[in-house]
Design an enzyme around this catalytic site. Structure first.
Site, short mmCIF file in Angstrom:
data_model
loop_
_atom_site.label_atom_id
_atom_site.label_comp_id
_atom_site.label_asym_id
_atom_site.label_seq_id
_atom_site.Cartn_x
_atom_site.Cartn_y
_atom_site.Cartn_z
N GLY A 142 54.01 6.98 0.57
CA GLY A 142 53.20 7.16 -0.17
C GLY A 142 51.49 6.46 0.15
N GLU B 72 58.32 6.24 6.17
CA GLU B 72 58.37 8.44 5.45
C GLU B 72 57.66 8.09 4.68
OE1 GLU B 72 62.73 7.36 3.84
OE2 GLU B 72 61.04 7.29 2.47
N PRO B 73 55.76 8.50 5.61
CA PRO B 73 54.87 8.98 5.77
C PRO B 73 54.94 10.83 5.16
CG PRO B 73 54.47 8.34 8.00
CD PRO B 73 55.92 8.02 7.09
N GLY B 74 54.21 11.20 4.33
CA GLY B 74 54.68 13.10 3.89
C GLY B 74 53.00 12.89 4.17
N ARG B 75 52.42 12.94 2.65
CA ARG B 75 50.61 13.07 2.50
C ARG B 75 49.51 12.87 3.96
NH1 ARG B 75 48.98 13.59 -2.89
NH2 ARG B 75 50.27 11.87 -3.38
N CYS C 188 46.86 32.38 -16.73
CA CYS C 188 46.46 32.16 -18.52
C CYS C 188 46.68 31.15 -19.26
CB CYS C 188 47.61 33.40 -18.68
SG CYS C 188 48.13 35.09 -17.67
N GLU C 189 46.38 30.53 -18.69
CA GLU C 189 45.84 29.00 -18.99
C GLU C 189 44.74 28.30 -19.14
OE1 GLU C 189 48.49 26.03 -18.90
OE2 GLU C 189 50.13 27.34 -18.45
N TYR D 204 51.10 18.74 -0.88
CA TYR D 204 52.67 18.87 -2.17
C TYR D 204 51.25 20.21 -2.72
CZ TYR D 204 54.32 14.44 -1.08
OH TYR D 204 55.27 13.52 -0.64
N1 LLP Z 1 59.48 8.65 0.75
C1 LLP Z 1 60.02 8.92 -0.95
C2 LLP Z 1 61.57 8.73 -1.20
C3 LLP Z 1 59.46 9.71 -1.10
O1 LLP Z 1 60.07 9.64 -2.26
C4 LLP Z 1 58.32 10.20 -1.21
C5 LLP Z 1 58.01 11.10 -1.96
C6 LLP Z 1 58.37 10.03 0.02
C7 LLP Z 1 58.74 9.05 0.79
C8 LLP Z 1 56.65 10.46 0.50
O2 LLP Z 1 55.62 10.04 0.00
P1 LLP Z 1 53.82 9.96 0.81
O3 LLP Z 1 53.90 9.56 2.00
O4 LLP Z 1 53.93 11.08 0.78
O5 LLP Z 1 53.66 9.54 -0.47
N2 LLP Z 1 54.15 15.48 -5.65
C9 LLP Z 1 53.34 14.00 -5.85
C10 LLP Z 1 53.74 12.81 -4.67
C11 LLP Z 1 55.23 12.77 -5.68
C12 LLP Z 1 55.47 12.23 -4.38
C13 LLP Z 1 57.44 12.03 -4.10
N3 LLP Z 1 57.93 11.22 -2.96
C14 LLP Z 1 51.60 14.46 -5.79
O6 LLP Z 1 50.64 15.64 -5.28
O7 LLP Z 1 50.63 13.77 -5.58
#
Ligand code: LLP
Length: 445
Positions: free
Chosen positions: A264, A303-306, A374-375, A404
Site C-alpha cells: 500500500g 508486501e509492497p508492490g507499487r 474508441c472512447e 499496475y
Molecule cells: N498485498 C495485498 C493483499 C494486496 O491486495 C495488494 C494490492 C498488495 C499487497 C500490494 O499493494 P501495493 O503495495 O502495490 O499498493 N490497481 C490499483 C492497485 C490495486 C492494489 C490491489 N492490492 C492501482 O492501479 O492503483
C-alpha cells in the site's frame, strides 16, 4: 473501529491535483534511478537512449531500469527482513519474479495465473504466499501442491474448502488469517481495503477470532499469523500506524508469531508530489508496533508492490496526431492508451509526460494526451505539459508507469499488449515480447 478522519484527510493521493501550471522539466524523482543523457541530449536509462530503444522495439513499450528494481527489492528486504514479499500483481512476469527472488524477497501471488508464472520462473513454493479473494478449489489445490509458504485465508467458505482439501493429505499448510482492521486509509475508494465494509477478509469484531478458532481445529493447517492490507497508493504512514494499533491486540491474544501489514505504500506520480520511502514506511510501522505493545518476538512483514516497481518503469509512445481546438485545448494522440494504462480511466490518476529527446526542455505547451481507443475517456495524461516544439512522430514518455500498467493491460479494440524491456548496463533485453495479431487469434476456435 472505523475512524472518521474528516474531509481533509480523505483527499485522495491519487486524484489529480489542479492542472499543472509548472513548465518545469520532468522531476528527477519521477524517473528511474539510472538516468543520464546521450551525447545528443536524449534521456538514457541504464545507458540506453530511449529514442533509439523506441526505434528498435517499437511503441508502445514498457521500459524498466533493472537495477532500480533490484535496489528497491534490497531496500524492502533491509527494511522488513526476509519475510517481506513482493506483491506480484503490481507487475508480474517471469523476469520480475526471478529478480525479486534473487534479491531475497518472497512473492505474493493472488491467483492461479500469478502462481503459475512464479512457478514457471523457477521460484520455489516455499517462497510464495498465496493470496486472493474467493480462491477456487483449483487455486487452493495448486497452492497446496506447490507447497506455498503461506495461504492467506480470506473467508469462511474458503476455510470449508481448505478443510476438505487437507483432509487425509498429510503434511501441514501454514496459513495467515486475513483481517479487515476497520481502518480507512487515505486513498482512492476503489483501492481502499481495510475498512469494515469490505469484501476482503474477516472483521475484527468477532469474525476474525471465529475464523482463527476454526483454522486451529483443522488438522493439516497451522495458523501462523495475521494478515491485513488497508489499501494502495497511501501517502501517509499514520494510516499504517492505525492499522498496527488496531491489529496488535488481536495478534497478541492469538499468540501467533507473525503480522503481515500488506502493501500500500504510495509513490509520487506528479512533479509536486513526494512519498515516504520504504525505509520511512518500515520505521513508522516498527514504531507503531512498539507503541501498540506488540510482543517484540512477533515477526512483522509487508508486501509492497507499487513501491518496488512503479518508478522503475517508463512507457514509450509515439505521437500520431495533434489536434488544436483554439480556446479549448490541444489533443495529443499516442499509439496506446487505456489498454496499456487503465489507471486514469479507473481512478482518475494523474501522470506527467515528457519527450525523451529533450528531457531538460521547459514544457510550455498545455495538452491532453489521449490514446487510440474508441472512447473519450481514453486519457493518458489529462493535464500534460510538453515542450512547445512537440511534433507528430515524437516519442512521448510517461514516467512512473511500472506498477499496475502492464499487469492491468487489456486487449481492448484488439490491441496487442506492449512488450516489456529491461535495461541494464547499456543493454536492453525484451523480457515479454509484444503481443501480435496471431496471439490475439490463438484463442479463437
Ligand atoms: N498485498 C495485498 C493483499 C494486496 O491486495 C495488494 C494490492 C498488495 C499487497 C500490494 O499493494 P501495493 O503495495 O502495490 O499498493 N490497481 C490499483 C492497485 C490495486 C492494489 C490491489 N492490492 C492501482 O492501479 O492503483
Amino acid at each position: 473501529l472505523t475512524l472518521d478522519l474528516g474531509p481533509e484527510s480523505r483527499a485522495s493521493a491519487d486524484v489529480p491535483p489542479e492542472p499543472l501550471s509548472s513548465e518545469a522539466p520532468i522531476g528527477r524523482h519521477l524517473l528511474p534511478i539510472n538516468v543520464g543523457r546521450s551525447p545528443s541530449g536524449h534521456l538514457t536509462v541504464a545507458g540506453v537512449d530511449l529514442c533509439s530503444l523506441a526505434e528498435e522495439f517499437g511503441t508502445p513499450a514498457f521500459v524498466y531500469d533493472e537495477e532500480h528494481l533490484r535496489v528497491r527489492c534490497r531496500e524492502a528486504l533491509a527494511a522488513f527482513g526476509p519475510g517481506v514479499a513482493y506483491a506480484a500483481k503490481a507487475f508480474h512476469c517471469k523476469a520480475m519474479a526471478l529478480l525479486a527472488f534473487e534479491e531475497g524477497l518472497a512473492l505474493d501471488v493472488a491467483t492461479d495465473g500469478e502462481l503459475a508464472v512464479a512457478l514457471a520462473a523457477g521460484i520455489p513454493g516455499d517462497r510464495l504466499v498465496l493470496h486472493g479473494s474467493n480462491k477456487s478449489v483449483h487455486e487452493l489445490e495448486a497452492g497446496l501442491r506447490a507447497g506455498v509458504a503461506r495461504i492467506a485465508v480470506d473467508s469462511f467458505d474458503e476455510i470449508d474448502r481448505l478443510e476438505s482439501l487437507v483432509a487425509g493429505r498429510g503434511g501441514v499448510q501454514d496459513v495467515l488469517v486475513r483481517v479487515t482492521p476497520g481502518v480507512e486509509a487515505h486513498t482512492h475508494e476503489y483501492v481502499m481495503t481495510g475498512q469494515v465494509d469490505s469484501k476482503f477478509g474477516f472483521g475484527l469484531d468477532s469474525a476474525a477470532a471465529e475464523a482463527a478458532a476454526r483454522l486451529r481445529k483443522i488438522e493439516g493447517v497451522r495458523l501462523v499469523g495475521v494478515h491485513a492490507h488497508i489499501g494502495s497508493q497511501i501517502f501517509r504512514t499514520d494510516s499504517f500506524a492505525r492499522e498496527v494499533a488496531a491489529l496488535a491486540p488481536f495478534v497478541s491474544d492469538l499468540g501467533v508469531g507473525e503480522l503481515c501489514i500488506g502493501g500500500g505504500l504510495g509513490v509520487a506520480y506528479l512533479n509536486g508530489e513526494t512519498a515516504p520511502t520504504l525505509v520511512d514506511w518500515a520505521a513508522a510501522v516498527r514504531s507503531a508496533c512498539r507503541d501498540a505493545r506488540l510482543p517484540p518476538e512477533v515477526r512483522v512483514t509487508a508486501e509492497p508492490g507499487r513501491a518496488i516497481v512503479a518508478t522503475a518503469g517508463v512507457t514509450l509512445y509515439r505521437v500520431g496526431t495533434i489536434k488544436d481546438l483554439p480556446g479549448i485545448r490541444r489533443y495529443v494522440s499516442v499509439d496506446g492508451g487505456m489498454s496499456d494504462n487503465p489507471r486514469p480511466v479507473l481512478y482518475g490518476s494523474g501522470y506527467e509526460a515528457f519527450l525523451p529527446r529533450c528531457p531538460d526542455s521547459a514544457r510550455r505547451l498545455a495538452a491532453r494526451v489521449v490514446g487510440k481507443h474508441c472512447e473519450s475517456g481514453d486519457v493518458v495524461v489529462e493535464n500534460a505539459r510538453l515542450p512547445a516544439d512537440l511534433a507528430v512522430g515524437d516519442i512521448l514518455a510517461t514516467p512512473v508507469t511500472g506498477a499496475y500498467g502492464h499487469s492491468m493491460a487489456s486487449n481492448y479494440n484488439r490491441v496487442g499488449r506492449p512488450p516489456v524491456v529491461f535495461v541494464r548496463g547499456g543493454r536492453a533485453r525484451v523480457v515479454v515480447r509484444r503481443e501480435t495479431v496471431e496471439d490475439l487469434l490463438r484463442l479463437e476456435l
